[in-house]
Design an enzyme around this catalytic site. Sequence first.
Site, mmCIF file in Angstrom:
data_model
loop_
_atom_site.group_PDB
_atom_site.id
_atom_site.type_symbol
_atom_site.label_atom_id
_atom_site.label_comp_id
_atom_site.label_asym_id
_atom_site.label_seq_id
_atom_site.Cartn_x
_atom_site.Cartn_y
_atom_site.Cartn_z
ATOM 1 N N SER A 21 53.847 21.806 21.831
ATOM 2 C CA SER A 21 52.233 21.291 21.713
ATOM 3 C C SER A 21 52.439 20.835 22.876
ATOM 4 O O SER A 21 52.892 20.279 23.977
ATOM 5 C CB SER A 21 51.483 21.261 20.787
ATOM 6 O OG SER A 21 50.404 21.127 20.190
ATOM 7 N N HIS A 81 50.395 28.002 15.307
ATOM 8 C CA HIS A 81 50.804 26.774 16.238
ATOM 9 C C HIS A 81 52.134 26.074 14.661
ATOM 10 O O HIS A 81 52.837 25.808 15.437
ATOM 11 C CB HIS A 81 49.598 25.926 16.153
ATOM 12 C CG HIS A 81 50.080 25.395 17.206
ATOM 13 N ND1 HIS A 81 50.417 25.107 18.626
ATOM 14 C CD2 HIS A 81 50.424 24.040 17.078
ATOM 15 C CE1 HIS A 81 50.438 23.930 19.224
ATOM 16 N NE2 HIS A 81 50.381 23.309 18.046
#
Length: 729
Positions: A570, A691
């Site tokens: 990320s 995610h």
Amino acid sequence: MDSQPSPARPSAGPGPDVAPRLDLVEELHGVPVADPYRWLEDPADARTQAWSQWQDEAWERWAAQLPGRAGLERRVRELMATGSVGAPVHRGERVFRTHRDPDAEHGVLTVTDPGAPRRVLVDPVALDPSGTTTLDAWRPDVEGDLVAYQLSEGGSEESVLRVLDATTGEVVDGPIDRARYSPVAWLPARDGVRSFYYVRRQPPESVPEDERQYHRRVHLHVVGTDPDTDVEVFGAGRALTNYYGVWTSRDGRWLVVTAAEGTAPRNDVWIADLAGGDPARPQFRPVVEGRDASTSAWVGRDGRLYLFTDLDAPRGRLAVADPGTPGVEHWTDLVPQADALLDDVAVLDGPELPEPLLVVGWTEHAVSSVTVHDLATGRQLEGPAGRVDLPGTGSIGGLVGRPEGGHELWFGYTDTTTPSHVWHFDARTRALTVEAAPPGAVQVPAVVSRLLEYPSPDGTVVRLQVTARADLLDEDGVPRTPAPTVLYGYGGFGISLSPHYAPDALAWVEAGGVYAVANLRGGGEEGEDWHRAGMRGSKQNVFDDFHAAARFLVDRGFTTPAQLCVHGGSNGGLLVGAAATQEPALFAGVVCSAPLLDMVRYELHGLGATWSDEYGTAADPEEFGWLHGYSPYHRVVDGTQYPAVLFTVFDGDSRVDPLHARKLCAALQHATASDPAERPVLLRREKDVGHGARSVSRSAGLVRDTLAFAARATGLTLDHLDASTDQHV
């Protein structure tokens, strides 16, 4: 001779028919900006699909011949087989908590009644045997009769809210969609009516298509009614990227709403007194507005307004006020700012105690501590009574008491070799005992974990948690010979990397490697000033800190550049993308997961528009200069010998669009001068996962592949793991 066979030699990248380079140059604020792989932004483009298929096949060919994959997965699964148990949430005598059995794919939500066995209320795998459904959040009502819970299905990360009956387990309300990132704040039952405040996005047909992830509002929902008739109580006319928090007091008198624009490190707070009024029409008064600080607020059982804030206190302070006059000018410090970071507080005020107590959680350099104070004055108690001696040097979870008050407190504790246990603190006797242990027993390796310090180029002292097998270290705590090393970092959004049980790190260290975690600027380890020293125009500080960590590990003899792999995901993917493009000679390998990499266009995709306060916006000439200056996609130079790079992406990722990885992967495959048989650029893609949360088997598979790739890049021998696996078949 190298004992590891060389994987099948891939080409440097797909040919020009599959990966064409566009002659696309835009002028932004007077600066020419090339974007040769703009077409890879569109996953539906036939060229993108063909390119992605080529990457899938290249990865599978490479991965199939990586030594140690099977053994790594077996060992990681063993280390994950602790299972897990969450802290108890009490509603009277009924106790709710999460639990994961050692062989389970996901945790479940359970409830226990007095004298009865534990019952499962929500099991994501029972609802979806494919394992792609995740339990995102849950909250029981005041009485403990109902539970609001949120599920995301198919790796979508789009939470859907439902309500179930805690006695029967039956769903009695919902689904309510568009509830991603929604808190739930229950009101007490009144005349048989159950209701709660929550946050929901506006209907998609009412907002522009590219803004459907935004436009949140606070609503009041009555259980059993059509959610489309819910009353909107807050949010109209405010910033479209606002996130809202809601809180209600147990007696239903007080409602608190917070608002933060995107992920900005500041928020506004309002309070409403619902006594005698209509909960659908609360009358809000400002608590704090327009200040460059973050504040949370609640009304305690003693009637005081408590304010947990970094206003004028970057390491945090706890203030109190009268909820009738809640403004900043009326705040009085209860626990002032200290050298350590104020992390959490809990009140213990049971009748068994001679005086109400305040329990305070702190961290110093990411390591936790707990102190005990007088609630009325905030003064720490003298001597041993003023502290809780934790079981080790690690991290604690939230401090949880009974909502009606009492003398008991629960919290989670973990460290490098200890999976999270739930501990119980009895304020009457000061006894600290294990209340719940994870259900699986695991043999962990004998490791040594040390917190070291090193200087960044500007002289800032940065800390580094380094873990290695005890038998490989000399008397100074350094490997006798430089070892293959993984250096992990994040450095953003005020998030702290604290000591915790990590199966991936333990598997790597057990195999003979070193695992290091850097507490970089941009994180929250040293307070809000530390965060701001690594955001916006200061983002390069984060990268400099990371590069300095790598050099420190090399200079101290832990590793060499040829044995060093960096890993981040990320915002950490941005970090290692910058490392690969700014200091390619410093690393042998890079694992770049779900990354941000095209910083000129990041705001146009995923949730990028909510991060402009962290990074800056390309719409502003000065801030565009920051972004373009370090954007990894724009730093690629033809003919450079880049390290081996593995991008890992997830098709269900709605936060960071996989296009970032696709574009930099294509650019590096075109530009690298490294031998692709030794230092390939690869992309590993997963479908039906997002995610964040994922099943255990998905997690084990991802760890298997990233560690096997890092081992190949750094020379860590894993053949013995495959041999061990063969013996167990």
